[in-house]
Design an enzyme around this catalytic site. Sequence first.
Site, PDB file in Angstrom:
ATOM      1  N   GLU A  60       5.558  70.499  55.106  1.00  8.68           N
ATOM      2  CA  GLU A  60       6.980  70.733  54.873  1.00  8.68           C
ATOM      3  C   GLU A  60       7.189  71.055  53.398  1.00  8.68           C
ATOM      4  OE1 GLU A  60      10.720  70.952  54.244  1.00  8.68           O
ATOM      5  OE2 GLU A  60      10.137  68.933  53.604  1.00  8.68           O
ATOM      6  N   HIS A  61       7.991  72.075  53.133  1.00 12.79           N
ATOM      7  CA  HIS A  61       8.010  72.730  51.833  1.00 12.79           C
ATOM      8  C   HIS A  61       8.898  72.053  50.793  1.00 12.79           C
ATOM      9  CE1 HIS A  61       7.694  75.995  48.989  1.00 12.79           C
ATOM     10  NE2 HIS A  61       7.066  76.767  49.834  1.00 12.79           N
ATOM     11  N   SER A  62       9.918  71.308  51.201  1.00 15.55           N
ATOM     12  CA  SER A  62      10.935  70.897  50.234  1.00 15.55           C
ATOM     13  C   SER A  62      10.452  69.930  49.152  1.00 15.55           C
ATOM     14  CB  SER A  62      12.155  70.314  50.963  1.00 15.55           C
ATOM     15  OG  SER A  62      11.829  69.157  51.698  1.00 15.55           O
TER      16      SER A  62
END
Length: 626
Positions: free
Chosen positions: A353-355
């Site tokens: 997940e990028h955030s």
Amino acid sequence: MNHNTAAVLPRLPVPDLQKTVTKYLDSLRPFLLEDAAHGGPSYEDAFALRTKWADDFVYGIGRVCQERLHELDRASPDNWLDDNFWLKSYLQWRAPLLINSNWWLVFNDDPLHPSEEHLVSGFTEWQLQRAAWLVHRTLEFKDKVELQELHPVTTRTGVWIQESVSKMFNLARIPQRYCDILSQISSPSDPLSCNIVVMVNNWFYAVRVYDPGPDNSRILIPAETLLARLNVVVHDAATRAECAPEIGVLSADDRDSWASILQHLLSISPQNVETHEAVVNSLMCLCLDRENHSIVLPSSSSSLPQPSSISQASLDSHLHAIRSVPSNVSNRFFDKPYSIIVDPSGRAGAMGEHSPADALVPSIVGEYAVVQHVEMTQSFASAEHSATNGSWSRLEWVVDDESLEAIRAARARAEANIKNSDDSLLWFEEYGSDWIKSVGFSADAYIQMAIQIAWYRTTGEFTATYETALTRMFNKGRTETIRTLSVESRAFVLAMTDNDHSISSETKWDLLRRAVQKHTSLTRDAATGRGIDRHLLGLRNMLRQGERSELFDDLLFARSQEWRLSTSGLSAGHHFRGTGFGTVYENGYGINYLAAPSMVKFGIETKFSGGNTSTEVFKDAVYSNN
């Protein structure tokens, strides 16, 4: 070296208002030139109008917004951007994380990789050995960074790595209606923080990877001990009579749907509350797939040369397995920042997940895990019965008819998204960064120009192009945009695609030099806190109800940020077969590249539904440019 004195990272500045607006106007020039060339308003008139709007902004409401931004910065603990806007821009996005947002890394095979296991299905000894080793190496890196045995915080790079790596473990994105949240990083004293979540046959398991040590410390278990625990877990999953509810696929759905069904799951049983908490607070995920994904490419599918050491079909099969395919999409939990994936043949990679952290961070962690090949002193057979009680547990989900129907619907949508993803790797092996640098160019800028030509040749037009720049020299710095499309890059592309062959090679070379110099300047500005897109985002967010500006209302403002080319370069990628992320726009491309000394690896993704885009056509255009 004194590890007690941390380097101090400067605060991310609020850029100068006039300089930002001037640079923004400059970025509009190629669009206005294109419009004029295709029968639109004259370039001079259109640019004069934008200049007027810019002046009105700078000497009017823009000055007010700039002061409000400075006030916000003074009230922000770390900086005006990350504390207020940037993370929220991720968490408010409602699209599924599957393909659209999560990144993926495709690891090289281990040197000890047993080739005879390529076609097997079911769980294998080699799969578990490599999984145990990769997890162990990953957590070893985490521990060494925390202890400052690697990248001490006496350097600015060390401060950035320690801060960034800490956000990859012991947390998760939690779906909520309209805007998700990130969980707090779980405390080392929390027993759940000593576990990884292992996904097998869509079942969730907690496996302890840190055992208690003296004086309330915790000790990372040896890879052999983890192998023993994984073996017991896999045996347990393989012998369960019932099928697991496919909870993992719910995390692949659009965020509002996932938020709604998660709330329902948490409301129907306290067991679900405990399980979700265990997953959120765990260090990371390990996904053990039961099947090897394999695709067969038609012999006429490409005119490109085959990669030198692997078939294109094997390369893309591996890529797709890490990105996710229908057979394994439920054996994932997309909300975790870092998941290691290993299939029965031992092919491996990571997805996340990028955030919390930008893709360079997990690539640094992944390289450390992969660079040293598997070393096991304990055999699979002897490990089988050595897992102790309490070292692992089932994480059960209680489901009802409503949640089962949601799972069926989420799977259908996930399979549709996967089917629509046109995703492939291109290994360009004619030359790499060494040659590019030898002729005096920045490798990154040169590759960006190759991408610009490929886009123009395949679409006949220009588009706004996003390249990621890291602002890691600043405290809590994240990213800034490099706007690749410029007057200089446009002139170079038009010269290179001139069908009359009236432009000399010397002129083309000079235009390339100018385009590269411009891109290098834009890159320097972006990395040193003098970019424009984050500043424009902040200024626009400072407008209050009833306030407006022609600068932001202009249709060209939105068009200049319609990133149909979304690009990013990582490391040389010696230990990766490739990387990837999805395009934001259906008729665009997501392009990640690794520039090694003698080759460049491109990961290219678009949508079959895009109509005028094709990964295979784009690959051919990139190759033929060079």
